[in-house]
Structure formats: structure tokens, C-alpha cells
Scaffold this motif. Structure first.
Motif, mmCIF file in Angstrom:
data_model
loop_
_atom_site.group_PDB
_atom_site.id
_atom_site.type_symbol
_atom_site.label_atom_id
_atom_site.label_comp_id
_atom_site.label_asym_id
_atom_site.label_seq_id
_atom_site.Cartn_x
_atom_site.Cartn_y
_atom_site.Cartn_z
ATOM 1 N N GLY A 38 0.800 -1.212 0.000
ATOM 2 C CA GLY A 38 0.000 0.000 0.000
ATOM 3 C C GLY A 38 0.834 1.263 0.000
ATOM 4 O O GLY A 38 0.525 2.242 -0.697
ATOM 5 N N LEU A 39 1.921 1.263 0.779
ATOM 6 C CA LEU A 39 2.728 2.473 0.907
ATOM 7 C C LEU A 39 3.757 2.643 -0.203
ATOM 8 O O LEU A 39 4.280 3.753 -0.388
ATOM 9 N N ALA A 87 5.422 8.181 -5.239
ATOM 10 C CA ALA A 87 4.913 9.476 -5.706
ATOM 11 C C ALA A 87 5.569 10.631 -4.953
ATOM 12 O O ALA A 87 5.902 11.666 -5.539
ATOM 13 N N LEU A 88 5.783 10.451 -3.652
ATOM 14 C CA LEU A 88 6.411 11.509 -2.852
ATOM 15 C C LEU A 88 7.866 11.724 -3.270
ATOM 16 O O LEU A 88 8.318 12.867 -3.434
ATOM 17 N N GLU A 113 7.701 16.427 -10.292
ATOM 18 C CA GLU A 113 6.556 15.912 -11.046
ATOM 19 C C GLU A 113 5.435 15.525 -10.091
ATOM 20 O O GLU A 113 5.615 14.725 -9.177
ATOM 21 N N ARG A 114 4.258 16.091 -10.314
ATOM 22 C CA ARG A 114 3.108 15.811 -9.465
ATOM 23 C C ARG A 114 2.279 14.665 -10.030
ATOM 24 O O ARG A 114 2.138 14.549 -11.246
ATOM 25 N N ALA A 115 1.751 13.855 -9.156
ATOM 26 C CA ALA A 115 0.832 12.807 -9.584
ATOM 27 C C ALA A 115 -0.480 13.438 -10.036
ATOM 28 O O ALA A 115 -0.840 14.547 -9.611
ATOM 29 N N ARG A 128 -4.950 9.887 -9.191
ATOM 30 C CA ARG A 128 -3.956 9.076 -8.490
ATOM 31 C C ARG A 128 -3.743 9.599 -7.074
ATOM 32 O O ARG A 128 -3.615 8.810 -6.140
ATOM 33 N N LEU A 129 -3.719 10.925 -6.906
ATOM 34 C CA LEU A 129 -3.596 11.487 -5.560
ATOM 35 C C LEU A 129 -4.775 11.076 -4.682
ATOM 36 O O LEU A 129 -4.597 10.785 -3.495
ATOM 37 N N ILE A 130 -5.967 11.033 -5.272
ATOM 38 C CA ILE A 130 -7.142 10.596 -4.518
ATOM 39 C C ILE A 130 -6.955 9.133 -4.089
ATOM 40 O O ILE A 130 -7.217 8.761 -2.937
#
Length: 297
Positions: free
Chosen positions: A106-107, A113-114, A122-124, A128-130
Motif C-alpha cells: 500500500g505504501l 509518488a512523494l 513531477e506531481r501525480a 492518483r492522488l485521490i
């Protein structure tokens, strides 16, 4: 041939999920029978190195690091070698098997992404952030009993923290593997081979109980951890990616905790609490949302 190929990829993906899902149960079983994390780590890497040695001698130049080179090969070995195994198996000493299959998978996308954002900016994508947010919420629900040190999970919080470290190491490994462009088989072979000299240090520094458990248990751990997880699952995962693509392959990962939950109940008589069931469902839903969403957007 075009009709059968997708089914081959699906079969390989399902088998990979089953092998990874049962791994946590096999590791937990090792702890319950008296083996230590050092025992399982030694059995895993000695067996995997022996299996991969003929291939490495034939294909890796220079031996045993290949195209990675010595510096990068040692970085990979430190990330997914004996330390990774000690944390992973050590976590199952304190926490039920299902905790491994929920927290670490899960992590991994959350940490990935972090790290991508911190390194590249680069932002997700929004969806995907949700999905990642849902995963974090689900893990918080799932670990509530452990963090509260409930009587049914008195030391599980220690295992949960180790599984968080496992996810962080794997995220770094995944980003470096993609950046350096090395094949998964080459990375696995060099990591296992470079792990062998480190095993002597582990045997001297940590408790080893191999002589106190049945020989059948040693064979089980060597075969499952070293052959099935260390070699077969890697090959199956690579075939799945080659057949279905990387994006579709990730859709098999939410099956891992489901397999672990079923195997834990059948083989270890470990059943999740109602809170853990809710958290597991939320994490799986978040993984599906995150994996089906574009990485940027």
C-alpha cells in the motif's frame, strides 16, 4: 497466438500475486516455528544465489555486477538484499502476516509518488492522488488496533513500522532501477550474489536457530523464499509486463493482500479483526483507483 497471449499474461500475473501473497504467511510460519529473521535471510539468499549463479556466469560481464557496475550493484544489494529481508521477515515476528501485505504494497506507490515529486517536481495526477489518499486512510484504519496496542495486537506496531521501512526501501529501489535501466533479472542476480559475503556477518551478529527446527521447515523456507519468491515470481512478473504492459500488470497487486488474508486464515488460523477488514477493503479500493489513474495530469 494473439488470442492466447493475453491469457498467458493474466495467468502469470495471477501466479505472481499468489506467490507474493503467500510469502508473508510462509515468513510468519517461520517465526512461529522458531526460526529467526537471520535464518530466513540466509536460506533465501544462499538458495537464490545458487539458482542464479549459472545464468550470471554466462551472461553478466563483469561478474557478478554486469551492466550495473560495482557502485550501483552495491546500492541495489543494500536496498533489496539482506537488510530488506531482515526487515520484512522481522516484521512478521511481531505482526500477523496480513499486516505485511497491506502496509508494504500500500505504501510503495505513496512513497514513490512523494520521492518523484521531491526529486523531479513531477506531481501525480488528481485521481492518483485521490487513490493514494484513500490508501493512507485505509492503512490508518487497518493499523488502529496495532497503534493502540490492543490486547490482540500487543507488539504489532513494531512489525508495522518495519513494514513501512520495507516500503520506503522498495520505493527507492524501484526509482533507481527505472533510472538506471537495468533488467530485473540482472538486478536480482547481482543482489543475491553480492549478499552472500554479507550473510557471514549476519550469522555472527544475529541469532541463528537453524539446528533447532525440523529440516522440512528449512527446505520450505529455502524453496519458497529463495526459488519461488527470489526467481520464479520475478520471471512471472517480467512476463506479465511484457505481455500486458506495466500499467495493467499493477492491477494484480491488490490481489496480494486478499491472497494473504485467505492463506493466513487457512494455514495459520490468523483472522483479521473487523477494523482490519475495513482498513483492508479501503486500502484495496485505493490501490485500484491509484493504479488505474494516469501518473500525471
Amino acid at each position: 497466438m494473439t488470442i492466447r497471449t493475453p491469457w498467458l499474461g493474466i495467468l502469470c500475473g495471477l501466479l505472481t500475486a499468489v506467490i507474493w501473497g503467500v510469502q508473508a504467511v510462509v515468513s510468519r510460519h517461520a517465526m512461529l516455528t522458531g526460526l529467526t529473521p537471520a535464518d530466513v535471510t540466509i536460506l533465501r539468499f544462499v538458495t537464490a544465489a545458487a539458482v542464479l549463479l549459472p545464468w550470471a556466469l554466462r551472461h553478466m560481464r563483469p561478474f557478478p555486477v554486469g551492466a550495473l557496475g560495482w557502485r550501483r550493484a552495491w546500492v541495489m544489494a543494500l536496498l533489496v538484499g539482506p537488510l530488506y529481508s531482515l526487515l520484512l521477515v522481522g516484521g512478521t515476528y511481531f505482526a500477523p502476516a496480513l499486516h505485511n501485505s497491506i502496509i508494504s504494497p500500500g505504501l510503495i506507490p505513496v512513497f514513490t509518488a512523494l520521492l518523484v515529486y521531491l526529486v523531479t517536481g513531477e506531481r501525480a495526477g488528481r485521481m492518483r492522488l485521490i487513490g493514494l489518499g484513500i490508501i493512507v486512510a485505509g492503512i490508518a484504519i487497518f493499523s488502529r488496533d496495532a497503534l493502540a496496542m490492543a490486547s490482540s495486537r500487543p507488539d504489532a506496531w513494531i512489525g508495522d513500522l518495519l513494514f513501512v521501512l520495507v516500503a520506503f526501501l522498495w520505493s527507492i529501489f524501484g526509482l533507481l532501477a527505472r533510472r538506471w535501466g537495468a533488467s530485473s533479472l540482472e538486478i536480482t542476480a547481482t543482489s543475491c550474489l553480492l549478499a552472500v559475503p554479507l550473510l557471514a556477518v549476519i550469522a555472527l551478529a544475529l541469532p541463528v536457530n537453524m539446528t533447532r527446527v525440523p529440516f522440512a521447515e528449512l527446505l520450505l523456507q529455502a524453496f519458497y523464499q529463495g526459488v519461488l519468491v527470489g526467481v520464479v515470481a520475478l520471471y512471472l512478473y517480467a512476463r506479465t509486463v511484457a505481455t500486458l504492459g506495466a500499467a495493467r500488470t499493477t492491477l494484480f497487486l491488490p490481489l496480494v493482500p486478499i491472497v494473504t488474508a485467505a492463506a493466513s486464515a487457512l494455514l495459520l488460523a490468523e483472522s483479521p479483526s473487523p477494523t482490519e477488514l475495513v482498513g483492508m477493503a479501503v486500502v484495496v479500493m485505493g490501490m485500484l483507483v491509484a493504479f488505474r489513474s494516469p501518473s500525471v495530469g
